[in-house]
Design a protein around this motif. Structure first.
Motif, PDB file in Angstrom:
ATOM      1  N   VAL A 171     -50.925  -1.875  43.915  1.00  0.00           N
ATOM      2  CA  VAL A 171     -52.349  -1.277  43.917  1.00  0.00           C
ATOM      3  C   VAL A 171     -53.206  -1.924  45.000  1.00  0.00           C
ATOM      4  O   VAL A 171     -53.205  -3.270  45.224  1.00  0.00           O
ATOM      5  CB  VAL A 171     -53.424  -1.154  42.598  1.00  0.00           C
ATOM      6  N   LEU A 172     -53.751  -0.853  45.840  1.00  0.00           N
ATOM      7  CA  LEU A 172     -54.363  -1.447  47.045  1.00  0.00           C
ATOM      8  C   LEU A 172     -55.858  -0.876  47.155  1.00  0.00           C
ATOM      9  O   LEU A 172     -55.795   0.383  47.139  1.00  0.00           O
ATOM     10  CB  LEU A 172     -53.571  -1.297  48.709  1.00  0.00           C
ATOM     11  N   ASN A 173     -56.863  -1.943  47.504  1.00  0.00           N
ATOM     12  CA  ASN A 173     -58.182  -1.315  47.788  1.00  0.00           C
ATOM     13  C   ASN A 173     -58.189  -1.330  49.404  1.00  0.00           C
ATOM     14  O   ASN A 173     -58.640  -2.435  49.775  1.00  0.00           O
ATOM     15  CB  ASN A 173     -59.036  -1.957  46.905  1.00  0.00           C
ATOM     16  N   ASN A 174     -58.275  -0.144  49.859  1.00  0.00           N
ATOM     17  CA  ASN A 174     -58.743  -0.177  51.357  1.00  0.00           C
ATOM     18  C   ASN A 174     -60.122  -0.711  51.681  1.00  0.00           C
ATOM     19  O   ASN A 174     -60.523  -0.897  52.796  1.00  0.00           O
ATOM     20  CB  ASN A 174     -58.348   1.050  51.954  1.00  0.00           C
ATOM     21  N   LYS A 175     -61.044  -0.571  50.644  1.00  0.00           N
ATOM     22  CA  LYS A 175     -62.423  -0.896  50.840  1.00  0.00           C
ATOM     23  C   LYS A 175     -62.620  -2.319  50.934  1.00  0.00           C
ATOM     24  O   LYS A 175     -63.883  -2.741  51.319  1.00  0.00           O
ATOM     25  CB  LYS A 175     -63.250  -0.092  49.849  1.00  0.00           C
ATOM     26  N   THR A 176     -61.886  -2.991  50.362  1.00  0.00           N
ATOM     27  CA  THR A 176     -61.915  -4.597  50.642  1.00  0.00           C
ATOM     28  C   THR A 176     -60.807  -5.022  51.300  1.00  0.00           C
ATOM     29  O   THR A 176     -60.068  -5.895  50.770  1.00  0.00           O
ATOM     30  CB  THR A 176     -61.947  -5.087  49.123  1.00  0.00           C
ATOM     31  N   PRO A 177     -60.612  -4.888  52.662  1.00  0.00           N
ATOM     32  CA  PRO A 177     -59.427  -5.355  53.486  1.00  0.00           C
ATOM     33  C   PRO A 177     -59.518  -6.987  53.462  1.00  0.00           C
ATOM     34  O   PRO A 177     -58.457  -7.548  53.901  1.00  0.00           O
ATOM     35  CB  PRO A 177     -59.765  -4.783  54.739  1.00  0.00           C
ATOM     36  N   GLN A 178     -60.761  -7.601  53.305  1.00  0.00           N
ATOM     37  CA  GLN A 178     -60.890  -8.932  53.352  1.00  0.00           C
ATOM     38  C   GLN A 178     -60.064  -9.481  52.248  1.00  0.00           C
ATOM     39  O   GLN A 178     -59.915 -11.042  52.028  1.00  0.00           O
ATOM     40  CB  GLN A 178     -62.259  -9.544  53.355  1.00  0.00           C
ATOM     41  N   ASP A 179     -59.798  -8.950  51.094  1.00  0.00           N
ATOM     42  CA  ASP A 179     -59.016  -9.412  49.922  1.00  0.00           C
ATOM     43  C   ASP A 179     -57.548  -9.575  50.482  1.00  0.00           C
ATOM     44  O   ASP A 179     -56.872  -8.656  50.157  1.00  0.00           O
ATOM     45  CB  ASP A 179     -59.279  -8.411  48.664  1.00  0.00           C
ATOM     46  N   ARG A 180     -57.139 -10.599  50.689  1.00  0.00           N
ATOM     47  CA  ARG A 180     -55.793 -10.835  51.222  1.00  0.00           C
ATOM     48  C   ARG A 180     -54.832 -11.033  50.062  1.00  0.00           C
ATOM     49  O   ARG A 180     -53.451 -10.970  50.292  1.00  0.00           O
ATOM     50  CB  ARG A 180     -55.850 -11.954  52.131  1.00  0.00           C
ATOM     51  N   GLN A 181     -55.329 -11.490  49.036  1.00  0.00           N
ATOM     52  CA  GLN A 181     -54.299 -11.746  47.813  1.00  0.00           C
ATOM     53  C   GLN A 181     -53.727 -10.294  47.514  1.00  0.00           C
ATOM     54  O   GLN A 181     -52.411 -10.244  47.236  1.00  0.00           O
ATOM     55  CB  GLN A 181     -55.324 -12.085  46.529  1.00  0.00           C
TER      56      GLN A 181
END
Length: 264
Positions: A171-181
């Protein structure tokens, strides 16, 4: 074989980059997935662009990312241009992608979407599923629901897709690209898949040759069995030769599993 998950080999040379091919329907957030992975505006997110390639380092890994031109929604027809775009995307990451990231939004996955997807993936042969991971976009919509619960409650079409790719998903949230985890987790899963596949990348030419070899050997086996029984004059019990491949790559003849090994 080119193992993209090792940073160095025995001679302390930098290993080839991990090659990722992003595929999926138009307007699913494909290009944004590539940008999130690379942590930069590498791909045009306005839609309509041709397949494109970008290089970069992400979470300590050297990557080659190809954003394939999105396909349409027609479940009965694959346009010639779509086929050419798929082949072009493959050529951009020669000798072939290690992992295909199939982008699916976290919405209802309809039967028509399944049919359209199936038509496009058939172009790449059945072997492509060994190298495919589903990337769910719109990750913020999960909220307190787990991805497992979402898969179970969405319906049989999404469960079909999960079975095809062996439940390999992220699962990827493109709205939070700064979430590198979330990106690190995706790349970890990609490297696990590469190890599961023995370090091999996907090659349309290789799998096409395998399909041809299977068909040839299947026909030879049927002919030999028919010749053997015709020569012995044994027609009792109404011998019928029925063949099909099982999921493990065997050939079943009248309920007798006969292993075939490809040495090409």
């Amino acid at each position: 074989m080119d193992n993209g998950n090792a940073k160095h080999n025995g001679t302390d040379q930098v290993a080839p980059p991990l090659r990722l091919l992003i595929v999926g329907q138009k307007r699913t957030g494909k290009s944004s997935v590539g940008n999130t992975i690379l942590c930069k505006e590498a791909f045009n997110t306005w839609g309509g662009a041709d397949s494109a390639v970008a290089h970069g380092e992400s979470e300590g890994r050297q990557l080659m990312v190809v954003d394939a031109c999105g396909w349409g929604t027609n479940e009965n027809l694959v346009h010639k241009q779509e086929k050419l775009e798929i082949f072009n995307a493959l050529s951009l990451c020669e000798p072939g992608p290690h992992i295909l990231l199939l982008v699916i939004p976290l919405l209802h996955f309809s039967h028509s979407e399944k049919a359209a997807l199936q038509k496009r993936m058939e172009i790449l042969t059945e072997g492509v599923w060994r190298h495919t991971m589903v990337v769910f976009t719109l990750g913020d919509r999960l909220r307190d629901c787990s991805i497992q619960d979402h898969i179970q409650t969405t319906g049989k079409d999404l469960q079909w897709l999960m079975e095809k790719c062996r439940y390999r998903c992220h699962v990827l949230n493109n709205k939070t690209p700064q979430d590198r985890q979330q990106v690190s987790g995706l790349l970890d899963r990609a490297e696990d898949m590469l190890m599961e596949n023995g370090g091999w990348h996907f090659s349309l030419h290789m799998y096409s040759r395998l399909e041809e070899e299977w068909s040839r050997r299947e026909m030879e086996m049927k002919e030999k069995i028919l010749e053997r029984h015709d020569g012995a004059g044994k027609t009792s019990r109404g011998l019928a030769v029925i063949s099909y491949r099982n999921q493990k790559g065997g050939l079943r003849l009248n309920d007798t599993l006969m292993k075939l090994v490809y040495h090409g």
